[in-house]
Motif scaffolding. Sequence first.
Motif, PDB file in Angstrom:
ATOM      1  N   GLU A 199       0.822  -1.215   0.000  1.00  0.00           N
ATOM      2  CA  GLU A 199       0.000   0.000   0.000  1.00  0.00           C
ATOM      3  C   GLU A 199       0.852   1.260   0.000  1.00  0.00           C
ATOM      4  O   GLU A 199       0.386   2.337  -0.370  1.00  0.00           O
ATOM      5  CB  GLU A 199      -0.972   0.003   1.189  1.00  0.00           C
ATOM      6  CG  GLU A 199      -0.398   0.412   2.526  1.00  0.00           C
ATOM      7  CD  GLU A 199       0.168  -0.752   3.323  1.00  0.00           C
ATOM      8  OE1 GLU A 199       0.355  -0.607   4.549  1.00  0.00           O
ATOM      9  OE2 GLU A 199       0.419  -1.812   2.701  1.00  0.00           O
ATOM     10  N   THR A 206      -3.319  -4.265   1.306  1.00  0.00           N
ATOM     11  CA  THR A 206      -2.231  -4.464   2.264  1.00  0.00           C
ATOM     12  C   THR A 206      -1.612  -5.837   2.016  1.00  0.00           C
ATOM     13  O   THR A 206      -2.296  -6.855   2.047  1.00  0.00           O
ATOM     14  CB  THR A 206      -2.738  -4.368   3.710  1.00  0.00           C
ATOM     15  OG1 THR A 206      -3.822  -5.283   3.908  1.00  0.00           O
ATOM     16  CG2 THR A 206      -3.196  -2.950   4.026  1.00  0.00           C
ATOM     17  N   TRP A 257      -2.774   6.087   1.513  1.00  0.00           N
ATOM     18  CA  TRP A 257      -2.922   4.860   0.751  1.00  0.00           C
ATOM     19  C   TRP A 257      -4.095   4.992  -0.223  1.00  0.00           C
ATOM     20  O   TRP A 257      -4.996   5.810  -0.042  1.00  0.00           O
ATOM     21  CB  TRP A 257      -3.168   3.677   1.682  1.00  0.00           C
ATOM     22  CG  TRP A 257      -3.755   4.015   3.003  1.00  0.00           C
ATOM     23  CD1 TRP A 257      -3.101   4.147   4.192  1.00  0.00           C
ATOM     24  CD2 TRP A 257      -5.142   4.288   3.292  1.00  0.00           C
ATOM     25  NE1 TRP A 257      -3.979   4.479   5.191  1.00  0.00           N
ATOM     26  CE2 TRP A 257      -5.237   4.572   4.667  1.00  0.00           C
ATOM     27  CE3 TRP A 257      -6.297   4.321   2.521  1.00  0.00           C
ATOM     28  CZ2 TRP A 257      -6.436   4.886   5.283  1.00  0.00           C
ATOM     29  CZ3 TRP A 257      -7.503   4.639   3.131  1.00  0.00           C
ATOM     30  CH2 TRP A 257      -7.563   4.912   4.491  1.00  0.00           C
ATOM     31  N   PRO A 311      -7.682   0.190   1.946  1.00  0.00           N
ATOM     32  CA  PRO A 311      -7.111  -0.816   1.036  1.00  0.00           C
ATOM     33  C   PRO A 311      -7.740  -2.183   1.287  1.00  0.00           C
ATOM     34  O   PRO A 311      -8.246  -2.457   2.376  1.00  0.00           O
ATOM     35  CB  PRO A 311      -5.620  -0.818   1.408  1.00  0.00           C
ATOM     36  CG  PRO A 311      -5.390   0.429   2.188  1.00  0.00           C
ATOM     37  CD  PRO A 311      -6.671   0.742   2.872  1.00  0.00           C
TER      38      PRO A 311
END
Length: 436
Positions: A199, A206, A257, A311
């Motif tokens: 990320e 992740t 991210w 994420p």
Amino acid sequence: MSSPGTQVHPLDGVRILDLFAGPGGLDVAAHFLGFKSIGIEWDRNACETRYAAGLPTIHADVSVMRETRFDEIPKSVDVLAGGPPCQSFSVAGRGAGRAALSTVKEFIHRLVSGEDEALIDRDLHARGVDPRTALVLEPLRWLLKAIETEGRDPYRVIVLEQVPAVLPLWGVYAQLLRSGEGRLKGVKYEADCWELKTEQFGVPQTRTRAVLVARLVGSGAVERPPTTHLPFDVRRGRGSTARAQMLPTKSGPPHGWLSMAEALDAASALTESSLDMSRFRTGGRTKFFVVSNYGSNGNPKNRGRRLSSEPAFTVTGKVSRNKVYRNDEDYDADRSDRFTIAESGVLQTFPHNFPWSGNDQAQQVGNAVPPRLGMHVLSHALRGTAPSDAELAGSTTWPTFSGNTADELRAIGCGDQSRCPQNGHKVTRAGRKSAP
């Protein structure tokens, strides 16, 4: 592109050899950086995806290829890359590889010292080392083969990746590559290894990888690729959060991210995209949450959750089992959705139109290296710089290749099929080709 009337062989100008190539994560990264690669892959289904994507491929066992067909690798190859199978090292697996780390370290040293490889193979078997675990030795064996083969030059650059548990082994690799000892015959590399979080490189997921990069001494220092995004705290507390509060009110932090919603929305907006996010839109915004197929903190019933503004979980071969809910009402009624293969690929940073083919496509997606991470690692390894903004921006759409290209690549990769892995083209009763 070639001029009219010019015929270019698929293997002309190949620089990167990708061992255990899978469907092509590193090869896709190389393509968008302007480098040509060839992959060796054992799984027939992954090969079918690679042929459809126009990626030069040899359908073969990596060990057999090294032992009996090494001369088929183009001499233009000067970069060795690959990610040996990770199942035995993976946290999700039973951990045979993690338990065998000290044993594998010993065999790495024995290989470089010059001990007979047949004896090493017998000892690996006698000591019960999982054959998949032993494959982590293959990149070293390929390097030694190149050094010891007349008419071949040592690889100029080496790039390897694996699950974090393998980092200690990459550390031993790096130490020996810097030394030039034994069978390395004085060939020395600048080498280092790190844990990289996907990320932090713009992957909407992740996932942590152990990465080794080595360059021949004189080719420049090896430095850790600088991150471009903020890390995501996977241990954030949400245990007491009501489901109604789990849905996002805004996207992730600026320059932070990349979220699932951002990645999927961007892909669905591209020309001729097959992605349709309308099923997750509420009030003009994409909102959903994902319930993992895996348990958390050792409790199989404690399923992890991620918001669309965060994420994704690590995309594994079981990604199609994750349940996606638009809201808590759907959750209570167990009205779940699933990510499509194309959507799962986008969460891995494959182009939205990448031509996934063959069977076990979810497994192919999960096994792959995220191409965007690959672009950062390969660019720093080969050029000493980050990929350009234009290269990253251009990595969202895959070029279309004709069926003739796929057939030509299949002829190169499989030939008469007699040299492919045993049962690699076995036909089932239903007339479908099965995976080896």
